[in-house]
Design a protein around this motif. Structure first.
Motif, short mmCIF file in Angstrom:
data_model
loop_
_atom_site.label_atom_id
_atom_site.label_comp_id
_atom_site.label_asym_id
_atom_site.label_seq_id
_atom_site.Cartn_x
_atom_site.Cartn_y
_atom_site.Cartn_z
N PRO A 80 90.79 39.01 94.60
CA PRO A 80 91.91 39.53 95.39
C PRO A 80 93.04 40.00 94.47
CG PRO A 80 91.82 37.13 95.51
CD PRO A 80 90.60 37.59 94.75
N THR A 81 93.70 41.09 94.87
CA THR A 81 94.81 41.61 94.08
C THR A 81 96.05 41.72 94.96
OG1 THR A 81 94.16 43.88 94.58
CG2 THR A 81 93.32 42.94 92.53
N THR A 82 97.15 41.35 94.38
CA THR A 82 98.43 41.44 95.08
C THR A 82 99.49 41.88 94.09
OG1 THR A 82 98.94 39.13 94.62
CG2 THR A 82 97.84 39.60 96.71
N GLY A 83 100.64 42.23 94.61
CA GLY A 83 101.75 42.57 93.74
C GLY A 83 101.81 44.05 93.41
N ASP A 84 102.71 44.37 92.52
CA ASP A 84 102.91 45.76 92.12
C ASP A 84 101.81 46.17 91.14
OD1 ASP A 84 103.55 45.04 89.42
OD2 ASP A 84 105.65 44.76 89.96
N PRO A 85 101.74 47.47 90.81
CA PRO A 85 100.67 47.92 89.91
C PRO A 85 100.63 47.18 88.57
CG PRO A 85 101.72 49.80 90.96
CD PRO A 85 102.53 48.59 91.33
N GLY A 86 101.78 46.83 88.02
CA GLY A 86 101.80 46.07 86.77
C GLY A 86 101.17 44.71 86.92
N ASP A 87 101.49 44.01 88.00
CA ASP A 87 100.89 42.70 88.26
C ASP A 87 99.38 42.82 88.45
OD1 ASP A 87 103.36 41.43 88.14
OD2 ASP A 87 103.66 41.50 90.32
N ARG A 88 98.95 43.86 89.17
CA ARG A 88 97.51 44.05 89.39
C ARG A 88 96.78 44.36 88.08
NH1 ARG A 88 99.51 46.93 93.92
NH2 ARG A 88 98.89 48.91 92.97
N LEU A 89 97.41 45.17 87.22
CA LEU A 89 96.81 45.47 85.92
C LEU A 89 96.68 44.20 85.08
CD1 LEU A 89 95.76 47.44 83.75
CD2 LEU A 89 98.15 47.74 83.05
N ILE A 90 97.74 43.41 85.03
CA ILE A 90 97.70 42.17 84.26
C ILE A 90 96.63 41.23 84.81
CG2 ILE A 90 99.00 40.05 83.74
CD1 ILE A 90 101.50 41.91 83.52
N GLU A 91 96.53 41.13 86.12
CA GLU A 91 95.51 40.27 86.74
C GLU A 91 94.11 40.75 86.39
OE1 GLU A 91 93.83 37.12 88.55
OE2 GLU A 91 95.96 37.37 88.17
N GLY A 134 89.10 51.92 86.11
CA GLY A 134 89.27 51.29 87.41
C GLY A 134 90.53 50.45 87.48
N PHE A 135 90.91 49.80 86.37
CA PHE A 135 92.15 49.04 86.33
C PHE A 135 93.34 49.97 86.55
CE2 PHE A 135 90.48 45.75 82.99
CZ PHE A 135 89.59 45.25 83.92
N LEU A 136 93.23 51.20 86.07
CA LEU A 136 94.37 52.12 86.09
C LEU A 136 94.39 53.04 87.30
CD1 LEU A 136 94.29 53.13 82.32
CD2 LEU A 136 95.72 51.39 83.42
N ALA A 137 93.22 53.42 87.80
CA ALA A 137 93.16 54.44 88.85
C ALA A 137 92.36 53.99 90.06
CB ALA A 137 92.58 55.73 88.28
N GLY A 138 92.03 52.72 90.16
CA GLY A 138 91.24 52.25 91.28
C GLY A 138 89.76 52.30 90.97
#
Length: 186
Positions: A80-91, A134-138
Motif C-alpha cells: 500500500p502507498t500513501t502520502g505525497d509523491p516524495g513519501d511514495r518514492l521513499i517507501e 515505475g517508482f517515478l511514473a507509475g
C-alpha cells in the motif's frame, strides 16, 4: 496442446529450474562463487544442456536479475502507498532495499566479491530500470526520456545504498528525502 506448445512449456520449465537452482547457489556461495559446472551439477544436467539454455555464466546472471527485478516489482506494487509523491518514492525505494537485503541470494550480490557484477548488471538491466521508472511514473513507467534518465540515476543510488548502507534505516530515509527526492521528482 500442440507439439510446439509442449516444447515451449518444457523449455520454460527447464529455464526456471536452472534459475531457481542458481538462486539457491547464489545464496550459499555468492554470485562469483557459482560456476557453470557447479550449476549444471546442482541442476542435474550436463554442461552442454545448461549451455543450450544459457550460453554463458553472464547470461544466467542477467536472466536471474531480470526475473528477480520483475518479482520484486510485483511485491513493491502490491504494497500500500500513501502520502505525497516524495513519501511514495521513499517507501518504494526502502521497500526494494529491504526485500533485497532480506533475501540471501540477492544480498550476496552486494558482498565485496559480487558487487562489481551486481552494479554492472543492475545498471544495464531493462527490468531494473523498469522498476525504477515505475517508482517515478507509475506501473506503466512512462516513455519520457527525462524519467528514463532519472530512473537510471535512481538505480545507481539504490545500488550504492545496497553496497554501502546508511548507518540505519532512518539514516537512509533521511538521505533519500534530502538528496534523492528533490532531484528525481523536480
Amino acid at each position: 496442446m500442440t507439439v510446439v506448445d509442449w516444447q515451449a512449456e518444457r523449455t520454460d520449465a527447464v529455464a526456471r529450474r536452472i534459475l531457481d537452482t542458481a538462486e539457491e547457489l547464489y545464496a550459499e556461495h555468492g554470485v562469483d562463487g557459482v560456476t557453470m559446472r557447479a550449476l549444471a551439477s546442482a541442476v542435474g544436467c550436463s554442461r552442454a544442456t545448461l549451455y543450450r539454455y544459457f550460453p554463458s555464466r553472464e547470461s544466467v546472471q542477467a536472466a536471474f536479475i531480470e526475473r528477480s527485478a520483475r518479482r520484486l516489482a510485483k511485491q513493491i506494487d502490491a504494497a500500500p502507498t500513501t502520502g505525497d509523491p516524495g513519501d511514495r518514492l521513499i517507501e518504494a525505494v526502502t521497500t526494494a532495499l529491504r526485500l533485497v537485503r532480506e533475501n540471501p541470494a540477492f544480498a550476496n550480490w552486494f558482498r565485496a566479491d559480487g558487487m562489481a557484477t551486481a552494479a554492472q548488471l543492475g545498471a544495464v538491466s531493462p527490468a531494473v530500470e523498469s522498476v525504477a521508472r515505475g517508482f517515478l511514473a507509475g506501473p506503466e513507467g512512462g516513455d519520457d526520456p527525462a524519467v528514463a534518465d532519472r530512473a537510471r540515476w535512481l538505480v545507481r543510488v539504490m545500488l550504492s545504498l545496497l553496497s554501502t548502507p546508511g548507518s540505519s534505516p532512518e539514516d537512509e530515509v533521511r538521505m533519500l528525502r534530502e538528496f534523492v527526492v528533490p532531484v528525481v521528482l523536480h
